[in-house]
Design a protein around this motif. Structure first.
Motif, mmCIF file in Angstrom:
data_model
loop_
_atom_site.group_PDB
_atom_site.id
_atom_site.type_symbol
_atom_site.label_atom_id
_atom_site.label_comp_id
_atom_site.label_asym_id
_atom_site.label_seq_id
_atom_site.Cartn_x
_atom_site.Cartn_y
_atom_site.Cartn_z
ATOM 1 N N ARG A 197 -6.829 4.850 5.291
ATOM 2 C CA ARG A 197 -6.941 3.826 6.338
ATOM 3 C C ARG A 197 -7.939 4.258 7.413
ATOM 4 N N ALA A 198 -7.890 5.546 7.782
ATOM 5 C CA ALA A 198 -8.800 6.054 8.814
ATOM 6 C C ALA A 198 -10.255 6.001 8.347
ATOM 7 N N GLU A 199 -10.477 6.246 7.051
ATOM 8 C CA GLU A 199 -11.825 6.206 6.498
ATOM 9 C C GLU A 199 -12.306 4.790 6.234
ATOM 10 N N GLY A 200 -11.401 3.841 6.275
ATOM 11 C CA GLY A 200 -11.782 2.451 6.049
ATOM 12 C C GLY A 200 -11.955 2.087 4.579
ATOM 13 N N ILE A 201 -11.178 2.727 3.719
ATOM 14 C CA ILE A 201 -11.229 2.430 2.286
ATOM 15 C C ILE A 201 -10.733 0.999 2.074
ATOM 16 N N ARG A 202 -11.482 0.218 1.328
ATOM 17 C CA ARG A 202 -11.080 -1.162 1.054
ATOM 18 C C ARG A 202 -9.890 -1.198 0.119
ATOM 19 N N ARG A 203 -9.125 -2.275 0.209
ATOM 20 C CA ARG A 203 -7.917 -2.389 -0.622
ATOM 21 C C ARG A 203 -8.247 -2.371 -2.104
ATOM 22 N N ARG A 204 -9.340 -2.969 -2.481
ATOM 23 C CA ARG A 204 -9.675 -3.010 -3.910
ATOM 24 C C ARG A 204 -10.030 -1.621 -4.443
ATOM 25 N N ASP A 205 -10.451 -0.717 -3.561
ATOM 26 C CA ASP A 205 -10.791 0.649 -3.959
ATOM 27 C C ASP A 205 -9.663 1.634 -3.696
ATOM 28 N N LEU A 206 -8.587 1.162 -3.078
ATOM 29 C CA LEU A 206 -7.515 2.058 -2.646
ATOM 30 C C LEU A 206 -6.815 2.739 -3.815
ATOM 31 N N GLN A 207 -6.564 2.015 -4.889
ATOM 32 C CA GLN A 207 -5.852 2.608 -6.024
ATOM 33 C C GLN A 207 -6.630 3.770 -6.618
ATOM 34 N N ALA A 208 -7.906 3.582 -6.847
ATOM 35 C CA ALA A 208 -8.724 4.662 -7.412
ATOM 36 C C ALA A 208 -8.795 5.841 -6.448
ATOM 37 N N TRP A 209 -8.907 5.553 -5.156
ATOM 38 C CA TRP A 209 -8.977 6.609 -4.150
ATOM 39 C C TRP A 209 -7.686 7.410 -4.126
ATOM 40 N N LEU A 210 -6.552 6.725 -4.199
ATOM 41 C CA LEU A 210 -5.264 7.416 -4.202
ATOM 42 C C LEU A 210 -5.046 8.195 -5.497
ATOM 43 N N GLU A 211 -5.553 7.677 -6.614
ATOM 44 C CA GLU A 211 -5.457 8.426 -7.876
ATOM 45 C C GLU A 211 -6.193 9.760 -7.757
ATOM 46 N N GLN A 212 -7.385 9.729 -7.175
ATOM 47 C CA GLN A 212 -8.140 10.958 -6.993
ATOM 48 C C GLN A 212 -7.413 11.917 -6.056
ATOM 49 N N ASP B 160 0.833 -1.207 0.000
ATOM 50 C CA ASP B 160 0.000 0.000 0.000
ATOM 51 C C ASP B 160 0.868 1.258 0.000
ATOM 52 N N ARG B 161 1.943 1.233 0.764
ATOM 53 C CA ARG B 161 2.858 2.380 0.814
ATOM 54 C C ARG B 161 3.522 2.589 -0.547
ATOM 55 N N ASP B 162 3.962 1.523 -1.168
ATOM 56 C CA ASP B 162 4.568 1.637 -2.499
ATOM 57 C C ASP B 162 3.570 2.155 -3.520
ATOM 58 N N LEU B 163 2.319 1.726 -3.405
ATOM 59 C CA LEU B 163 1.282 2.217 -4.311
ATOM 60 C C LEU B 163 1.114 3.721 -4.143
ATOM 61 N N ALA B 164 1.036 4.175 -2.909
ATOM 62 C CA ALA B 164 0.872 5.611 -2.656
ATOM 63 C C ALA B 164 2.071 6.395 -3.174
ATOM 64 N N LEU B 165 3.266 5.882 -2.941
ATOM 65 C CA LEU B 165 4.465 6.590 -3.382
ATOM 66 C C LEU B 165 4.618 6.568 -4.899
ATOM 67 N N SER B 166 4.027 5.596 -5.565
ATOM 68 C CA SER B 166 4.134 5.540 -7.026
ATOM 69 C C SER B 166 3.419 6.723 -7.680
ATOM 70 N N PHE B 167 2.432 7.281 -7.000
ATOM 71 C CA PHE B 167 1.725 8.443 -7.544
ATOM 72 C C PHE B 167 2.504 9.735 -7.314
ATOM 73 N N GLU C 51 0.247 10.932 3.686
ATOM 74 C CA GLU C 51 -0.846 11.454 4.512
ATOM 75 C C GLU C 51 -2.189 10.967 3.985
ATOM 76 N N GLN C 52 -2.321 10.952 2.677
ATOM 77 C CA GLN C 52 -3.568 10.486 2.075
ATOM 78 C C GLN C 52 -3.785 8.994 2.332
ATOM 79 N N LEU C 53 -2.699 8.232 2.343
ATOM 80 C CA LEU C 53 -2.803 6.809 2.665
ATOM 81 C C LEU C 53 -3.306 6.621 4.093
ATOM 82 N N GLN C 54 -2.795 7.427 5.010
ATOM 83 C CA GLN C 54 -3.273 7.367 6.397
ATOM 84 C C GLN C 54 -4.752 7.745 6.469
ATOM 85 N N ALA C 55 -5.140 8.759 5.699
ATOM 86 C CA ALA C 55 -6.543 9.172 5.676
ATOM 87 C C ALA C 55 -7.422 8.052 5.122
#
Length: 77
Positions: A55-70, A29-36, A49-53
């Motif tokens: 996790r706090a919001e409870g974003i599922r792993r399958r939705d994490l990539q799209a969420w981080l892209e946004q 997950d950290r590598d995914l966030a840093l890739s952006f 920071e967005q990755l921590q947010a």
């Protein structure tokens, strides 16, 4: 006594494998966030920071990539 050793060894092995699985998931997950971040140090900090947010919001792993892209699109240098 043999059964106690088997139970303790099995429990320790299962715990270790669970712990390793969780650590690898976090690293991915950290590598995914840093890739952006595209090598930009400020954006790397923002994406972590967005990755921590997420996790706090409870974003599922399958939705994490799209969420981080946004989140990456919302970044202002």
């Amino acid at each position: 006594m043999d059964y106690v050793i088997i139970v303790i060894t099995t429990a320790a092995g299962l715990y270790f494998h669970w712990w390793l699985y969780v650590r690898i998931k976090r690293w991915m997950d950290r590598d995914l966030a840093l890739s952006f971040a595209e090598g930009d140090k400020a954006k790397q900090a923002f994406m972590l920071e967005q990755l921590q947010a997420a996790r706090a919001e409870g974003i599922r792993r399958r939705d994490l990539q799209a969420w981080l892209e946004q989140a990456s699109r919302r970044y202002r240098a």
